[in-house]
Structures are given as C-alpha cells and as structure tokens.
Write an enzyme that holds these catalytic residues in place. Structure first.
Site, PDB file in Angstrom:
ATOM      1  N   PHE A 202      -3.609  -0.237   0.876  1.00  0.00           N
ATOM      2  CA  PHE A 202      -4.107  -1.562   0.482  1.00  0.00           C
ATOM      3  C   PHE A 202      -3.506  -2.698   1.308  1.00  0.00           C
ATOM      4  O   PHE A 202      -4.050  -3.792   1.334  1.00  0.00           O
ATOM      5  CB  PHE A 202      -3.827  -1.815  -1.016  1.00  0.00           C
ATOM      6  CG  PHE A 202      -2.381  -2.162  -1.314  1.00  0.00           C
ATOM      7  CD1 PHE A 202      -1.915  -3.460  -1.143  1.00  0.00           C
ATOM      8  CD2 PHE A 202      -1.485  -1.197  -1.759  1.00  0.00           C
ATOM      9  CE1 PHE A 202      -0.588  -3.790  -1.403  1.00  0.00           C
ATOM     10  CE2 PHE A 202      -0.155  -1.511  -2.017  1.00  0.00           C
ATOM     11  CZ  PHE A 202       0.286  -2.807  -1.826  1.00  0.00           C
TER      12      PHE A 202
ATOM     13  N   LYS B 267     -12.408   5.274   4.436  1.00  0.00           N
ATOM     14  CA  LYS B 267     -12.173   5.219   2.991  1.00  0.00           C
ATOM     15  C   LYS B 267     -11.069   4.181   2.792  1.00  0.00           C
ATOM     16  O   LYS B 267      -9.893   4.479   2.892  1.00  0.00           O
ATOM     17  CB  LYS B 267     -11.728   6.609   2.487  1.00  0.00           C
ATOM     18  CG  LYS B 267     -12.011   6.907   1.036  1.00  0.00           C
ATOM     19  CD  LYS B 267     -11.379   5.958   0.042  1.00  0.00           C
ATOM     20  CE  LYS B 267      -9.923   6.201  -0.223  1.00  0.00           C
ATOM     21  NZ  LYS B 267      -9.324   5.205  -1.123  1.00  0.00           N
TER      22      LYS B 267
ATOM     23  N   CYS C  26       4.666  -1.921   5.767  1.00  0.00           N
ATOM     24  CA  CYS C  26       5.438  -0.705   6.038  1.00  0.00           C
ATOM     25  C   CYS C  26       6.556  -1.001   7.020  1.00  0.00           C
ATOM     26  O   CYS C  26       7.508  -0.249   7.152  1.00  0.00           O
ATOM     27  CB  CYS C  26       4.537   0.386   6.598  1.00  0.00           C
ATOM     28  SG  CYS C  26       3.864  -0.085   8.185  1.00  0.00           S
TER      29      CYS C  26
HETATM   30  P1  NAD Z   1      -1.184   5.094  -1.384  1.00  0.00           P
HETATM   31  O1  NAD Z   1      -0.533   6.266  -0.774  1.00  0.00           O
HETATM   32  O2  NAD Z   1      -1.101   4.923  -2.853  1.00  0.00           O
HETATM   33  O3  NAD Z   1      -2.754   5.083  -1.038  1.00  0.00           O
HETATM   34  C1  NAD Z   1      -3.213   5.252   0.279  1.00  0.00           C
HETATM   35  C2  NAD Z   1      -4.630   5.818   0.240  1.00  0.00           C
HETATM   36  O4  NAD Z   1      -4.610   7.119  -0.357  1.00  0.00           O
HETATM   37  C3  NAD Z   1      -5.607   4.984  -0.581  1.00  0.00           C
HETATM   38  O5  NAD Z   1      -6.828   4.917   0.112  1.00  0.00           O
HETATM   39  C4  NAD Z   1      -5.727   5.740  -1.903  1.00  0.00           C
HETATM   40  O6  NAD Z   1      -6.986   5.559  -2.505  1.00  0.00           O
HETATM   41  C5  NAD Z   1      -5.507   7.181  -1.481  1.00  0.00           C
HETATM   42  N1  NAD Z   1      -4.833   7.991  -2.518  1.00  0.00           N
HETATM   43  C6  NAD Z   1      -3.942   7.555  -3.442  1.00  0.00           C
HETATM   44  N2  NAD Z   1      -3.497   8.591  -4.187  1.00  0.00           N
HETATM   45  C7  NAD Z   1      -4.102   9.701  -3.715  1.00  0.00           C
HETATM   46  C8  NAD Z   1      -4.035  11.094  -4.061  1.00  0.00           C
HETATM   47  N3  NAD Z   1      -3.255  11.520  -5.026  1.00  0.00           N
HETATM   48  N4  NAD Z   1      -4.783  11.956  -3.355  1.00  0.00           N
HETATM   49  C9  NAD Z   1      -5.571  11.522  -2.348  1.00  0.00           C
HETATM   50  N5  NAD Z   1      -5.675  10.219  -1.989  1.00  0.00           N
HETATM   51  C10 NAD Z   1      -4.946   9.317  -2.659  1.00  0.00           C
HETATM   52  O7  NAD Z   1      -0.609   3.811  -0.613  1.00  0.00           O
HETATM   53  P2  NAD Z   1      -0.842   2.283  -0.945  1.00  0.00           P
HETATM   54  O8  NAD Z   1      -0.122   1.933  -2.206  1.00  0.00           O
HETATM   55  O9  NAD Z   1      -2.281   1.948  -0.846  1.00  0.00           O
HETATM   56  O10 NAD Z   1      -0.117   1.601   0.311  1.00  0.00           O
HETATM   57  C11 NAD Z   1       1.254   1.374   0.361  1.00  0.00           C
HETATM   58  C12 NAD Z   1       1.981   2.492   1.055  1.00  0.00           C
HETATM   59  O11 NAD Z   1       1.467   2.665   2.377  1.00  0.00           O
HETATM   60  C13 NAD Z   1       3.463   2.208   1.242  1.00  0.00           C
HETATM   61  O12 NAD Z   1       4.175   3.371   0.983  1.00  0.00           O
HETATM   62  C14 NAD Z   1       3.574   1.817   2.705  1.00  0.00           C
HETATM   63  O13 NAD Z   1       4.831   2.034   3.301  1.00  0.00           O
HETATM   64  C15 NAD Z   1       2.556   2.714   3.296  1.00  0.00           C
HETATM   65  N6  NAD Z   1       2.138   2.247   4.605  1.00  0.00           N
HETATM   66  C16 NAD Z   1       2.610   2.915   5.682  1.00  0.00           C
HETATM   67  C17 NAD Z   1       2.285   2.494   6.950  1.00  0.00           C
HETATM   68  C18 NAD Z   1       2.812   3.199   8.161  1.00  0.00           C
HETATM   69  O14 NAD Z   1       2.399   2.857   9.239  1.00  0.00           O
HETATM   70  N7  NAD Z   1       3.686   4.176   8.031  1.00  0.00           N
HETATM   71  C19 NAD Z   1       1.450   1.373   7.116  1.00  0.00           C
HETATM   72  C20 NAD Z   1       0.964   0.720   5.982  1.00  0.00           C
HETATM   73  C21 NAD Z   1       1.317   1.170   4.720  1.00  0.00           C
END
Ligand code: NAD
Length: 499
Positions: free
Chosen positions: A150, A174, A282
């Site tokens: 997000f 997605k 991140c």
């Molecule tokens: P999230 O892991 O909750 O969700 C990411 C995506 O996965 C979303 O599209 C969500 O719908 C999907 N998703 C969620 N739960 C799932 C499941 N159980 N099975 C399959 N798909 C699922 O992450 P978030 O809260 O949207 O974003 C924040 C996180 O992203 C933080 O941990 C941040 O550090 C990380 N992030 C990392 C980077 C990087 O470059 N390493 C960059 C941006 C964000």
C-alpha cells in the site's frame, strides 16, 4: 453514494465478479468514500487469456516500437502528475509533495525502459568452432504479474511494469486494496500511450486473488513487494507452481551515528527519514544506534526538527506528514510505544493521540522519539512502519555494527560520520543491500537495481535496473553454422572443435 472502483481488463474498466465488497477509506478523515467488488478467478482467467493473446504480438514487435510506447507513457505520467498525486494522497494519506516525489522516482524506471534497446542486448561469439557462431538472446517470459504494497501506490508498481512491458511481456498488476484507484489511471495512460489492450491490466483483491495468480498456469513470473511473512508465502507458493519469483520483504533500517559527525546535519536528515511519509517507507529510518557522546544530544537535536513538522491531510497547504494507513495501524504503533515506555525507555517526544485540527477521526500518530530503548523491546525488534524513531546506545563502533548486523532485516543501512575510513569500513561490514554514508535513505536510482539482504529479500533477484531486465527475460543460446562458398555444407547434428 460511495464511488465505485472498477478493474481494468483487456483495455476497459469493468466490475469485479467476486462476491466480497471492500471499502476504500481516506485515512486522514477516517471516512469511507469508495468501494469495489474483488476480482474473481473468472476475472483473472479472462485477464490472462487476453494478456496471452496480446503478448504474442507485442513480444514479436520491434524494440523501437515498444520503446516508442514507453516514451509516450513517460510524457503522459509527467503531464498527469498532479492527478496521480491527488489520488495517492486521498487513498494513502501521504502529503502531496511526497506523492509527487514517489511519482518522480517511479518515472525513473520508465526512463530506463526507454533505453531498453541498449539494456537488453545479448552476447555473441564468432567461430567458437570453425564456421560456428554462438548468439545468446534474451526473450520475454510471457505473462507476468506484480503484487504490490500500500505504501507506494505508483512507484512500486513502476519498479515492475515498465521493464516487464519494454522487454516484451504482458503485465497484470494486483495493487494493495487500500490504494486501488491510481493504478486504473496508470492503465488509462498506457492505453493513451498506444499500448495494445491486454498488455497492462489491473485486478484488485486480496489473499485469494494472489493465491490464484500464484497458481495460474498462464502466468510465468511474479514480482512481489510487501511484508516479509507474505513475501515468504509468495516465494514458496510461486516456486512450487513453477514460477520465477522475486519477493522483496519488510525492513528495520538502522543508522549508526558516530560522535565525530556533524550532529545538526545528521539530526535533520534522521528526522526526515524517520518521519517522512509517516514512517511508512521500506527505506524509512526507524532506528539509530548512537555511539558514545553522540547519544547525549541526538534525541534533542532530532526533536527540534520533529516539532517543526506540519501534520494533516496531505492536500492541505503546507502539510509535510499525513496519517498512517488505518485505525489498526495506529493502534499497533501506539501499542508498541506503550510497551517501550513500560520497559523503561524514555519517550522524548510523544505522538500518541495526536490529532491535527479539523481531522478528529483520522488515523494520526505524531512524530515520536524513544531514547535508550532496550534491545528486546518489540518497538525495536519489529518493523514499526509508523512515525517513530528508536534510539539505542552503543559505546563503540564495534558494538554498534554488531547491533546493526544482529537484526534479521537488511534492506538499507546508513552511517553518519566525518571519518572516511569509518565510512568505508561500515560499507564493507554492514549486512544490508543498500548502504548510505551520510545519506539516510540510500535508495538506488532506477538504472541500478534495488534490493535488500536477509529477511528483506527472498530469492536472489533485486528489482528494476539491470537485474529487472534479467528477471523479465530468459536467455536463449543459439549455436549456428551456415554453408559458405568455400566448400559444400555437410549437414550434421554436432560440430567438431579443432583447437
Ligand atoms: P503486505 O505484505 O500486507 O501486502 C502486500 C501485498 O500482498 C498486498 O497486495 C496484499 O493484498 C497482499 N497480501 C497480503 N496478505 C497476503 C497473503 N496472506 N497472501 C497473499 N497475498 C497477501 O504489505 P503492506 O502492508 O501492503 O505493505 C507494507 C510492507 O511492505 C512493509 O513490510 C514494507 O517494509 C514492505 N515494503 C517493502 C519494500 C521493499 O522494497 N523491500 C517496499 C515497499 C514496502
């Protein structure tokens, strides 16, 4: 009447046929203003079928024609920056200038994709045996998908789709459910740029949709950016279903502050890196290890900058920091601060319960500074993803680097020092994929690749830049021999080396 958010399949907006209805909320007002039906498996099948059909032609098109679309898209993103930024602010909550910043950083990958002609060149050797040449070309994978978090609704998907498309693939996005609308504008812009229908599609949904993507036979590769527990699921499930997977996870970035550094300079940059975008990056900097006497003054110096941050709804004049994404996020962050306080840490600046004027129902946490934090406090060990700076103390550089390297994440890491030797030593010692020396957020530009170490990246491929090109293409080694006029051509299945 709530706005209806649609999906983008085969070049047009359409309703999702899944039964689950999800609301979209403005986190600054706490009000729901839009909703959508999630995409179902049959929506996904339809998207994959049209992607496969479109990709066959697109993958065979001249590179020059694909690049032409990328150039047009780059210009359209620039022309529509304001519209894109406003959608980001309303759905996500970050302030307008930060939203513009994320679009600009995302556009860097479009810049790189405009140069794909130079960046996906193959290799060749002549006369590997008499009259025999080898030529290694890189071809697209087919249909690929991107699953996004997000916190960067435009930039993170743009780490993926410009390269996936420029290398000749079709791309299914997605987006995160909290921030769905801006991806639909990106889809419209691609259509205006001349991208044939079916090559860029947007399906919105959660876990069930992601599982179907991971299991779908028609999808060859999945790029994921999000939290580490989900990255693990994506990698394991994707690989089990024969897909190429790149999965970037969470972070808990640390900076070491050495006593010899310019503390005023360090404090200003630490404040921006810890509290910018309400810490929902991140590459945010939630943790500082203050070495020796640096610890005596650091918290107060950072507090001066934190006190000056204007907080509110990101489209209001002068706002520099918005809310966190949801009520649940606010409660989680406040719970971590409460716990640190109980463990004896000093709360130098307390953002709990903060509400900017006019936004009583928003999900705000003010900038919070926690000093002298014990290393077993969950506020230190967890990824906070909120506007909280945790300061821990160390007596020496050696003690500090041990603390930094003991944590399970390794996304970005920084040091503040005026000693070049210490800076260099840190760059070599630190277990992180991206390192800053007097640079608190060392995010590489898009013509280099981006990725962390340890729990911040599963698999081995970093995202965008040269590694992105490799991820979205596969090599084919073509060994050839042609009859020449110097003698008759003898058909044979093998060639003989004569050296
Ligand atoms: P999230 O892991 O909750 O969700 C990411 C995506 O996965 C979303 O599209 C969500 O719908 C999907 N998703 C969620 N739960 C799932 C499941 N159980 N099975 C399959 N798909 C699922 O992450 P978030 O809260 O949207 O974003 C924040 C996180 O992203 C933080 O941990 C941040 O550090 C990380 N992030 C990392 C980077 C990087 O470059 N390493 C960059 C941006 C964000």
């Amino acid at each position: 009447m709530a706005e209806k958010v649609l999906h983008w399949i085969d070049g047009e907006l359409c309703d999702g046929s899944g039964s689950q209805i999800v609301a979209v909320e403005n986190p600054a007002t706490g009000k729901e203003f839009a909703q959508f039906n999630v995409a179902s498996d049959s929506d996904l099948d339809r998207a994959v079928a049209s992607a496969q059909k479109a990709q066959k032609k697109w993958g065979a098109l001249s590179i020059a024609k694909r690049v032409d679309v990328m150039y047009k898209m780059r210009q359209l993103v620039l022309d529509n920056q304001d519209k894109l930024a406003k959608l980001i602010v309303e759905d996500h909550g970050k302030d307008y200038s930060d939203a513009i910043g994320e679009i600009q950083r995302g556009r860097e990958t479009l810049d790189f994709a405009c140069g794909i002609n130079a960046n996906m060149k193959g290799e060749s050797s002549t006369n590997i045996a008499t009259g025999v040449d080898i030529n290694v070309i890189r071809q697209p994978l087919g249909v690929v998908a991107g699953i996004c978090p997000f916190n960067f609704p435009v930039m993170v998907p743009m780490w993926m789709h410009p390269l996936a498309l420029a290398t000749g693939n079709a791309f299914i996005l997605k987006p995160a459910m909290q921030v769905p609308r801006v991806s639909l504008l990106i889809a419209e812009l691609y259509q205006k740029a001349g991208l044939p229908d079916g090559l860029f599609q947007v399906l919105i949904g959660d876990k069930e949709l992601v599982t179907s993507i991971l299991e779908h036979d028609g999808i060859s590769a999945v790029s994921f950016v999000g939290s580490t527990p989900v990255a693990r699921i994506i990698q394991e499930t994707g690989v089990k279903h024969g897909k190429r997977v790149q999965a970037l996870g969470g972070a808990n970035n640390h900076a070491i502050v050495m006593p010899d550094c310019d503390l005023e300079f360090a404090a200003k940059h630490i404040s921006a890196a810890a509290f910018g975008a309400a810490g929902e990056r991140c590459m945010a900097l939630p943790t500082v290890v203050a070495v020796g006497s640096a610890g005596d003054k650091l918290a107060d110096y950072v507090k001066k900058h934190a006190d000056a941050i204007t907080i509110g709804f990101g489209l209001d004049e002068g706002v520099e920091m918005g809310p966190v994404i949801s009520k649940a996020a606010e409660e989680r962050i406040v719970g971590l601060i409460d716990d640190a306080e109980k463990r004896g840490a000093t709360i130098v600046r307390d953002g709990r319960g903060f509400r900017p004027e006019g936004y009583p129902d928003g999900h705000f946490v003010g900038p919070t500074i926690i000093d002298d934090c014990p290393l077993d406090a969950p506020v230190y060990t967890n990824e906070i993803f909120g506007p909280v700076l945790v300061i821990v103390r160390a007596k020496t550089y050696e003690e500090a680097i041990k603390i930094v390297n003991a944590q399970p994440f390794g996304n970005g890491s920084a040091i503040f020092t005026n000693d070049g030797g210490v800076g260099r030593r840190f760059a070599l010692d630190v277990e992180a994929g991206m390192v800053g020396i007097n640079v608190p957020i060392p995010t590489p530009v898009a013509y280099y690749s981006f990725g962390g170490w340890k729990n911040s990246l599963l698999g081995d491929t970093h995202i965008h830049g040269p590694e992105g090109v490799r991820f979205y293409t596969r090599a084919k080694a073509i060994t050839s021999r042609w009859p020449t006029d110097s003698g008759p051509y003898e058909a044979t299945m093998s060639f003989k080396r004569e050296d």
